[in-house]
Design a protein around this motif. Structure first.
Motif, PDB file in Angstrom:
ATOM      1  N   LYS A  74      13.661   8.080 -30.253  1.00  0.00           N
ATOM      2  CA  LYS A  74      12.848   7.427 -31.274  1.00  0.00           C
ATOM      3  C   LYS A  74      11.737   6.582 -30.656  1.00  0.00           C
ATOM      4  N   THR A  75      11.784   6.411 -29.341  1.00  0.00           N
ATOM      5  CA  THR A  75      10.824   5.559 -28.648  1.00  0.00           C
ATOM      6  C   THR A  75       9.894   6.426 -27.801  1.00  0.00           C
ATOM      7  N   PRO A  76       8.572   6.367 -28.035  1.00  0.00           N
ATOM      8  CA  PRO A  76       7.648   7.262 -27.323  1.00  0.00           C
ATOM      9  C   PRO A  76       7.125   6.729 -26.004  1.00  0.00           C
ATOM     10  N   ALA A  77       7.559   5.532 -25.579  1.00  0.00           N
ATOM     11  CA  ALA A  77       7.026   4.954 -24.349  1.00  0.00           C
ATOM     12  C   ALA A  77       8.094   4.100 -23.672  1.00  0.00           C
ATOM     13  N   PRO A  78       8.129   4.077 -22.329  1.00  0.00           N
ATOM     14  CA  PRO A  78       9.157   3.300 -21.631  1.00  0.00           C
ATOM     15  C   PRO A  78       9.045   1.801 -21.881  1.00  0.00           C
ATOM     16  N   PHE A  79       7.825   1.275 -22.044  1.00  0.00           N
ATOM     17  CA  PHE A  79       7.672  -0.161 -22.266  1.00  0.00           C
ATOM     18  C   PHE A  79       8.153  -0.561 -23.661  1.00  0.00           C
ATOM     19  N   LEU A  80       8.019   0.335 -24.635  1.00  0.00           N
ATOM     20  CA  LEU A  80       8.605   0.073 -25.946  1.00  0.00           C
ATOM     21  C   LEU A  80      10.122   0.005 -25.841  1.00  0.00           C
ATOM     22  N   LEU A 118       0.819  -1.213   0.000  1.00  0.00           N
ATOM     23  CA  LEU A 118       0.000   0.000   0.000  1.00  0.00           C
ATOM     24  C   LEU A 118       0.850   1.258   0.000  1.00  0.00           C
ATOM     25  N   LYS A 119       2.040   1.176   0.559  1.00  0.00           N
ATOM     26  CA  LYS A 119       2.904   2.346   0.652  1.00  0.00           C
ATOM     27  C   LYS A 119       3.631   2.614  -0.661  1.00  0.00           C
ATOM     28  N   TYR A 120       4.152   1.554  -1.305  1.00  0.00           N
ATOM     29  CA  TYR A 120       5.054   1.755  -2.437  1.00  0.00           C
ATOM     30  C   TYR A 120       4.396   1.575  -3.799  1.00  0.00           C
ATOM     31  N   TYR A 121       3.248   0.906  -3.885  1.00  0.00           N
ATOM     32  CA  TYR A 121       2.628   0.731  -5.203  1.00  0.00           C
ATOM     33  C   TYR A 121       2.208   2.060  -5.830  1.00  0.00           C
ATOM     34  N   PRO A 122       1.630   3.005  -5.088  1.00  0.00           N
ATOM     35  CA  PRO A 122       1.336   4.301  -5.714  1.00  0.00           C
ATOM     36  C   PRO A 122       2.586   4.995  -6.246  1.00  0.00           C
ATOM     37  N   TYR A 123       3.735   4.837  -5.549  1.00  0.00           N
ATOM     38  CA  TYR A 123       4.969   5.427  -6.051  1.00  0.00           C
ATOM     39  C   TYR A 123       5.376   4.795  -7.380  1.00  0.00           C
ATOM     40  N   LEU A 124       5.183   3.470  -7.502  1.00  0.00           N
ATOM     41  CA  LEU A 124       5.514   2.788  -8.746  1.00  0.00           C
ATOM     42  C   LEU A 124       4.669   3.321  -9.893  1.00  0.00           C
ATOM     43  N   LYS A 125       3.376   3.508  -9.663  1.00  0.00           N
ATOM     44  CA  LYS A 125       2.510   4.052 -10.698  1.00  0.00           C
ATOM     45  C   LYS A 125       2.914   5.476 -11.070  1.00  0.00           C
ATOM     46  N   THR A 126       3.316   6.251 -10.072  1.00  0.00           N
ATOM     47  CA  THR A 126       3.757   7.623 -10.346  1.00  0.00           C
ATOM     48  C   THR A 126       5.022   7.631 -11.181  1.00  0.00           C
ATOM     49  N   VAL A 127       5.967   6.760 -10.853  1.00  0.00           N
ATOM     50  CA  VAL A 127       7.217   6.684 -11.617  1.00  0.00           C
ATOM     51  C   VAL A 127       6.938   6.301 -13.071  1.00  0.00           C
ATOM     52  N   ILE A 128       6.039   5.335 -13.275  1.00  0.00           N
ATOM     53  CA  ILE A 128       5.692   4.917 -14.631  1.00  0.00           C
ATOM     54  C   ILE A 128       5.033   6.069 -15.386  1.00  0.00           C
ATOM     55  N   GLY A 129       4.138   6.789 -14.723  1.00  0.00           N
ATOM     56  CA  GLY A 129       3.485   7.924 -15.367  1.00  0.00           C
ATOM     57  C   GLY A 129       4.473   9.016 -15.751  1.00  0.00           C
ATOM     58  N   ILE A 130       5.390   9.342 -14.841  1.00  0.00           N
ATOM     59  CA  ILE A 130       6.400  10.371 -15.136  1.00  0.00           C
ATOM     60  C   ILE A 130       7.302   9.918 -16.270  1.00  0.00           C
ATOM     61  N   ALA A 131       7.708   8.651 -16.242  1.00  0.00           N
ATOM     62  CA  ALA A 131       8.566   8.125 -17.310  1.00  0.00           C
ATOM     63  C   ALA A 131       7.860   8.194 -18.658  1.00  0.00           C
ATOM     64  N   THR A 132       6.560   7.897 -18.670  1.00  0.00           N
ATOM     65  CA  THR A 132       5.803   7.968 -19.921  1.00  0.00           C
ATOM     66  C   THR A 132       5.780   9.382 -20.470  1.00  0.00           C
ATOM     67  N   VAL A 133       5.565  10.366 -19.592  1.00  0.00           N
ATOM     68  CA  VAL A 133       5.552  11.765 -20.028  1.00  0.00           C
ATOM     69  C   VAL A 133       6.919  12.176 -20.562  1.00  0.00           C
ATOM     70  N   ILE A 134       7.981  11.790 -19.879  1.00  0.00           N
ATOM     71  CA  ILE A 134       9.334  12.143 -20.305  1.00  0.00           C
ATOM     72  C   ILE A 134       9.636  11.538 -21.676  1.00  0.00           C
ATOM     73  N   PHE A 135       9.290  10.271 -21.860  1.00  0.00           N
ATOM     74  CA  PHE A 135       9.539   9.616 -23.148  1.00  0.00           C
ATOM     75  C   PHE A 135       8.757  10.295 -24.271  1.00  0.00           C
ATOM     76  N   GLN A 136       7.510  10.670 -24.002  1.00  0.00           N
ATOM     77  CA  GLN A 136       6.708  11.306 -25.051  1.00  0.00           C
ATOM     78  C   GLN A 136       7.235  12.696 -25.392  1.00  0.00           C
ATOM     79  N   LEU A 137       7.654  13.447 -24.377  1.00  0.00           N
ATOM     80  CA  LEU A 137       8.240  14.764 -24.654  1.00  0.00           C
ATOM     81  C   LEU A 137       9.542  14.621 -25.432  1.00  0.00           C
ATOM     82  N   ALA A 138      10.369  13.670 -25.047  1.00  0.00           N
ATOM     83  CA  ALA A 138      11.625  13.435 -25.778  1.00  0.00           C
ATOM     84  C   ALA A 138      11.336  13.009 -27.207  1.00  0.00           C
TER      85      ALA A 138
END
Length: 338
Positions: free
Chosen positions: A177-183, A150-170
């Motif tokens: 050349k990659t618009p998403a961290p999972f790609l 319960l403590k760390y799962y929201p942080y994981l989702k936040t990190v994934i969301g921030i990473a997605t935004v960073i990849f899309q801006l880049a």
């Protein structure tokens, strides 16, 4: 292979000499929206069908996530194997390219893509449900694992969301050349399908065929979940905004700022019953004097002095006796014949 500039990549424009075209960020958002809306759309179909056949749909509803995982694995696996991309990617004319070999992913890299296309959304949905269920448990019933999750799962989702935004801006500004961290974890990037790719396919998907009534109908049907999903998202945001607007007290501030002052009490209502009964019929209900220039207010039928009722209606906009809305256009002057 020519590379797009950041401005062109955002619009999905390339020069005529470009061999491979990177999809625009709008194409990527569109295919992601389609991919995210298929499961909720099918879930609504199951829920709707269960109203008529509750017993037959009971197990389908219970194991819907697992059934959809199998459906997605078959559908996206077929498209990835034959057309180089998931169903949603192929629908918008996009393919996956192995960043090392510059070819469609095969073997291990294809399995990586399948994991992030099908298995990861399933796991994330299960983790979200688990988090929601554990949140309702009291502190005394929580184990150490439950507390940590319960403590760390929201942080994981936040990190994934921030990473997605960073990849899309880049991606938009041509830094990646990659618009998403999972790609990126799958070792792939996205490109637009070329005419050579379409010629190489054994069978062309219906949504990629040349325009025809059946093709347009199919594209319309498939795009319905994405469109309604987007409208639902906007509607949900609007509802949340209204809830915040009224819960924060902002609505009360606006209402008190623009609220009309409470109308003054009619003078007769401050009199005793005996005084009201003895009020002479030629007295003005506003000034208590004998009426001058008799004027009737059409909305209520009461008669006043012209100067009294004219000023009152202009100021308050209503009848002083009945409180009905009124304007000066509803004042009728009365004249006595001699």
């Amino acid at each position: 292979m020519a590379v797009q500039t950041g401005a062109f990549r955002g619009a999905g424009v390339v020069s005529a000499t470009t061999e491979a075209t990177l999809p625009s960020v709008f194409d990527i958002w569109a295919q992601q929206s389609l991919s995210d809306s298929i499961k909720p759309a099918l879930n609504q179909v199951v829920n709707f069908t269960s109203l008529w056949y509750p017993k037959k749909c009971q197990n389908i509803k219970k194991y819907f996530d697992e059934l959809y995982l199998g459906f997605s694995f078959i559908l996206d696996g077929y498209y990835l194997r034959n057309y180089g991309g998931s169903f949603a990617e192929n629908f918008y004319g996009i393919k996956r390219i192995d960043s090392k070999t510059n070819k469609p992913p095969v073997d291990k890299n294809r399995m990586k893509s399948m994991f992030f296309i099908t298995i990861w959304p399933y796991l994330r949905a299960k983790l979200d449900k688990l988090h929601e269920r554990l949140t309702a448990i009291s502190d005394q019933q929580r184990t150490r694992f439950t507390t940590l999750f319960l403590k760390y799962y929201p942080y994981l989702k936040t990190v994934i969301g921030i990473a997605t935004v960073i990849f899309q801006l880049a991606y938009v500004f041509n830094f990646a050349k990659t618009p998403a961290p999972f790609l990126w974890l799958a070792g792939c990037h996205l490109e637009k399908l070329t005419p050579a790719d379409l010629m190489a396919f054994d069978t062309l998907p219906l949504h990629l065929q040349s325009g025809g009534p059946l093709t347009r109908l199919w594209r319309f049907i498939v795009s319905i979940p994405a469109v309604f999903g987007r409208l639902f998202t906007y509607g949900l945001f609007f509802v949340q905004f209204l809830e915040y607007f009224y819960a924060s007290g902002t609505a009360d501030q606006f209402s008190t700022t623009h609220q009309r002052g409470s109308p003054p009490k009619h003078p007769a209502k401050r009199l005793t019953e005996a005084e009201v009964l003895t009020l002479e019929v030629d007295k003005c209900p506003l000034c208590y004097r004998r009426r001058v220039n008799d004027t009737v207010l059409a909305v209520s039928g009461y008669v006043f002095c012209f100067s009294c009722i004219d000023g009152y209606v202009r100021r308050e906009g209503l009848c002083p006796v009945t409180y009905l809305p009124a304007t000066v256009n509803e004042l009728v002057r009365l004249y006595k014949t001699t």
